[in-house]
Design a protein around this motif. Structure first.
Motif, PDB file in Angstrom:
ATOM      1  N   ASP A   1       0.833  -1.095   0.019  1.00  0.00           N
ATOM      2  CA  ASP A   1       0.034   0.044   0.059  1.00  0.00           C
ATOM      3  C   ASP A   1       0.873   1.329  -0.040  1.00  0.00           C
ATOM      4  O   ASP A   1       0.201   2.293   0.248  1.00  0.00           O
ATOM      5  N   PHE A   2       2.255   1.200  -0.184  1.00  0.00           N
ATOM      6  CA  PHE A   2       3.006   2.339  -0.498  1.00  0.00           C
ATOM      7  C   PHE A   2       2.476   3.360  -1.408  1.00  0.00           C
ATOM      8  O   PHE A   2       2.236   2.742  -2.356  1.00  0.00           O
ATOM      9  N   VAL A   3       2.703   4.415  -0.885  1.00  0.00           N
ATOM     10  CA  VAL A   3       1.942   5.715  -1.919  1.00  0.00           C
ATOM     11  C   VAL A   3       2.973   6.870  -2.021  1.00  0.00           C
ATOM     12  O   VAL A   3       3.499   7.118  -1.114  1.00  0.00           O
ATOM     13  N   LEU A   4       3.145   6.966  -3.342  1.00  0.00           N
ATOM     14  CA  LEU A   4       4.181   8.199  -3.642  1.00  0.00           C
ATOM     15  C   LEU A   4       3.460   9.121  -4.203  1.00  0.00           C
ATOM     16  O   LEU A   4       2.625   9.003  -4.945  1.00  0.00           O
ATOM     17  N   ILE A   5       3.573  10.290  -3.339  1.00  0.00           N
ATOM     18  CA  ILE A   5       2.720  11.590  -3.799  1.00  0.00           C
ATOM     19  C   ILE A   5       3.692  12.631  -4.144  1.00  0.00           C
ATOM     20  O   ILE A   5       4.641  13.037  -3.359  1.00  0.00           O
ATOM     21  N   GLU A   6       3.597  13.018  -5.412  1.00  0.00           N
ATOM     22  CA  GLU A   6       4.122  14.343  -6.022  1.00  0.00           C
ATOM     23  C   GLU A   6       3.317  15.566  -6.268  1.00  0.00           C
ATOM     24  O   GLU A   6       2.230  15.561  -6.731  1.00  0.00           O
ATOM     25  N   ILE A   7       3.697  16.581  -5.520  1.00  0.00           N
ATOM     26  CA  ILE A   7       3.112  17.927  -5.752  1.00  0.00           C
ATOM     27  C   ILE A   7       3.958  18.697  -6.426  1.00  0.00           C
ATOM     28  O   ILE A   7       4.907  19.201  -5.867  1.00  0.00           O
ATOM     29  N   LEU A   8       3.372  19.156  -7.722  1.00  0.00           N
ATOM     30  CA  LEU A   8       4.138  20.173  -8.474  1.00  0.00           C
ATOM     31  C   LEU A   8       3.280  21.367  -8.567  1.00  0.00           C
ATOM     32  O   LEU A   8       2.038  21.474  -8.599  1.00  0.00           O
ATOM     33  N   TRP A   9       3.734  22.334  -7.867  1.00  0.00           N
ATOM     34  CA  TRP A   9       3.182  23.811  -7.702  1.00  0.00           C
ATOM     35  C   TRP A   9       4.103  24.799  -7.981  1.00  0.00           C
ATOM     36  O   TRP A   9       5.409  24.686  -8.149  1.00  0.00           O
ATOM     37  N   SER A  10       3.622  25.954  -7.935  1.00  0.00           N
ATOM     38  CA  SER A  10       4.421  27.375  -8.260  1.00  0.00           C
ATOM     39  C   SER A  10       5.240  27.524  -7.047  1.00  0.00           C
ATOM     40  O   SER A  10       5.189  27.058  -5.539  1.00  0.00           O
TER      41      SER A  10
ATOM     42  N   PRO B   1       0.834   6.249   7.988  1.00  0.00           N
ATOM     43  CA  PRO B   1       1.533   7.564   7.279  1.00  0.00           C
ATOM     44  C   PRO B   1       3.342   7.144   6.972  1.00  0.00           C
ATOM     45  O   PRO B   1       3.882   7.670   6.186  1.00  0.00           O
ATOM     46  N   GLU B   2       3.512   6.143   7.612  1.00  0.00           N
ATOM     47  CA  GLU B   2       4.846   5.429   7.433  1.00  0.00           C
ATOM     48  C   GLU B   2       5.080   4.963   5.905  1.00  0.00           C
ATOM     49  O   GLU B   2       6.145   4.684   5.303  1.00  0.00           O
ATOM     50  N   ASN B   3       3.812   4.687   5.237  1.00  0.00           N
ATOM     51  CA  ASN B   3       3.738   3.954   4.059  1.00  0.00           C
ATOM     52  C   ASN B   3       3.377   5.101   3.007  1.00  0.00           C
ATOM     53  O   ASN B   3       3.202   4.637   1.786  1.00  0.00           O
ATOM     54  N   VAL B   4       3.926   6.296   3.252  1.00  0.00           N
ATOM     55  CA  VAL B   4       3.689   7.613   2.419  1.00  0.00           C
ATOM     56  C   VAL B   4       4.834   8.370   2.249  1.00  0.00           C
ATOM     57  O   VAL B   4       5.375   8.797   3.195  1.00  0.00           O
ATOM     58  N   MET B   5       5.141   8.758   0.987  1.00  0.00           N
ATOM     59  CA  MET B   5       6.257   9.259   0.525  1.00  0.00           C
ATOM     60  C   MET B   5       5.798  10.433  -0.119  1.00  0.00           C
ATOM     61  O   MET B   5       5.014  10.417  -1.212  1.00  0.00           O
ATOM     62  N   VAL B   6       6.111  11.808   0.265  1.00  0.00           N
ATOM     63  CA  VAL B   6       5.768  13.123  -0.467  1.00  0.00           C
ATOM     64  C   VAL B   6       6.920  13.787  -0.965  1.00  0.00           C
ATOM     65  O   VAL B   6       7.826  14.050  -0.362  1.00  0.00           O
ATOM     66  N   VAL B   7       6.804  14.094  -2.257  1.00  0.00           N
ATOM     67  CA  VAL B   7       7.687  14.938  -2.937  1.00  0.00           C
ATOM     68  C   VAL B   7       7.258  16.167  -3.272  1.00  0.00           C
ATOM     69  O   VAL B   7       6.123  16.238  -4.074  1.00  0.00           O
ATOM     70  N   PHE B   8       7.839  17.401  -3.100  1.00  0.00           N
ATOM     71  CA  PHE B   8       7.254  18.551  -3.627  1.00  0.00           C
ATOM     72  C   PHE B   8       8.240  19.189  -4.682  1.00  0.00           C
ATOM     73  O   PHE B   8       9.310  18.983  -4.720  1.00  0.00           O
ATOM     74  N   LYS B   9       7.614  19.533  -5.793  1.00  0.00           N
ATOM     75  CA  LYS B   9       8.411  19.887  -7.159  1.00  0.00           C
ATOM     76  C   LYS B   9       8.053  21.272  -7.213  1.00  0.00           C
ATOM     77  O   LYS B   9       6.616  21.707  -7.354  1.00  0.00           O
ATOM     78  N   GLU B  10       8.739  22.197  -7.459  1.00  0.00           N
ATOM     79  CA  GLU B  10       8.520  23.582  -7.614  1.00  0.00           C
ATOM     80  C   GLU B  10       8.861  24.235  -9.130  1.00  0.00           C
ATOM     81  O   GLU B  10       9.840  23.770  -9.609  1.00  0.00           O
ATOM     82  N   THR B  11       7.882  25.101  -9.605  1.00  0.00           N
ATOM     83  CA  THR B  11       8.166  25.472 -10.800  1.00  0.00           C
ATOM     84  C   THR B  11       7.672  26.810 -10.922  1.00  0.00           C
ATOM     85  O   THR B  11       6.873  27.568 -10.055  1.00  0.00           O
ATOM     86  N   SER B  12       8.535  27.874 -11.729  1.00  0.00           N
ATOM     87  CA  SER B  12       8.125  29.186 -11.772  1.00  0.00           C
ATOM     88  C   SER B  12       6.850  29.653 -12.378  1.00  0.00           C
ATOM     89  O   SER B  12       6.179  28.661 -13.093  1.00  0.00           O
ATOM     90  N   TRP B  13       5.970  30.608 -12.027  1.00  0.00           N
ATOM     91  CA  TRP B  13       4.443  30.849 -12.598  1.00  0.00           C
ATOM     92  C   TRP B  13       4.531  30.822 -14.047  1.00  0.00           C
ATOM     93  O   TRP B  13       3.360  30.722 -14.595  1.00  0.00           O
ATOM     94  N   GLU B  14       5.461  31.460 -14.590  1.00  0.00           N
ATOM     95  CA  GLU B  14       5.359  31.374 -16.023  1.00  0.00           C
ATOM     96  C   GLU B  14       5.231  30.039 -16.913  1.00  0.00           C
ATOM     97  O   GLU B  14       5.430  29.856 -17.855  1.00  0.00           O
ATOM     98  N   ASN B  15       5.546  29.097 -15.976  1.00  0.00           N
ATOM     99  CA  ASN B  15       5.636  27.746 -16.772  1.00  0.00           C
ATOM    100  C   ASN B  15       4.225  27.076 -16.844  1.00  0.00           C
ATOM    101  O   ASN B  15       4.243  25.947 -16.871  1.00  0.00           O
ATOM    102  N   TRP B  16       3.106  27.780 -16.462  1.00  0.00           N
ATOM    103  CA  TRP B  16       1.606  27.329 -16.455  1.00  0.00           C
ATOM    104  C   TRP B  16       1.012  27.867 -17.573  1.00  0.00           C
ATOM    105  O   TRP B  16       0.887  28.969 -17.664  1.00  0.00           O
TER     106      TRP B  16
END
Length: 126
Positions: free
Chosen positions: A66-75, A101-116
């Motif tokens: 049940d491991f979950v990898l969550i990637e959040i791409l935001w500005s 919660p030990e089965n959850v990995m979260v990765v934040f990815k950031e991009t600049s505003w002009e890339n949307w």
């Protein structure tokens, strides 16, 4: 504006995926993201296509199927304080759903505003 990608091993029920994605969205809204700002995708992979270490680097219990990898791409621009608050809220929500919660990995990815470009090829943040 956040694009959320959840990667899991097959098989996962619609209920499992909904519970995780709803928890992520609710935590994002709590951190200031508009309620209507929902862009989510799920990658469901075979075991041989989604490999992970059971404990790296500091998991307090073994990760399982049940491991979950969550990637959040935001500005770019959110503080570490906001990220920590979002993680706390998310982990509490997932734990309430019965997911360790030990089965959850979260990765934040950031991009600049002009890339949307949200639609029609328009760069509304330039």
């Amino acid at each position: 504006m956040p694009l959320v990608t959840m990667t899991v091993r097959k098989p996962k029920t619609a209920e499992f995926k909904d519970a995780v994605l709803n928890a992520v969205h609710d935590a994002l809204v709590e951190s200031g993201v508009p309620q209507a700002d929902v862009f989510q995708r799920v990658l469901s992979l075979e075991e041989e296509d989604f490999r992970f270490d059971a404990r790296y680097p500091d998991a307090q219990s073994d990760r399982n199927q049940d491991f979950v990898l969550i990637e959040i791409l935001w500005s770019v621009g959110r503080s570490v304080k906001i990220k920590k608050k979002l993680l706390e809220s998310l982990m509490n929500r997932l734990a309430a759903q019965g997911l360790n919660p030990e089965n959850v990995m979260v990765v934040f990815k950031e991009t600049s505003w002009e890339n949307w470009s949200f639609a029609g090829g328009r760069l509304i943040h330039t």
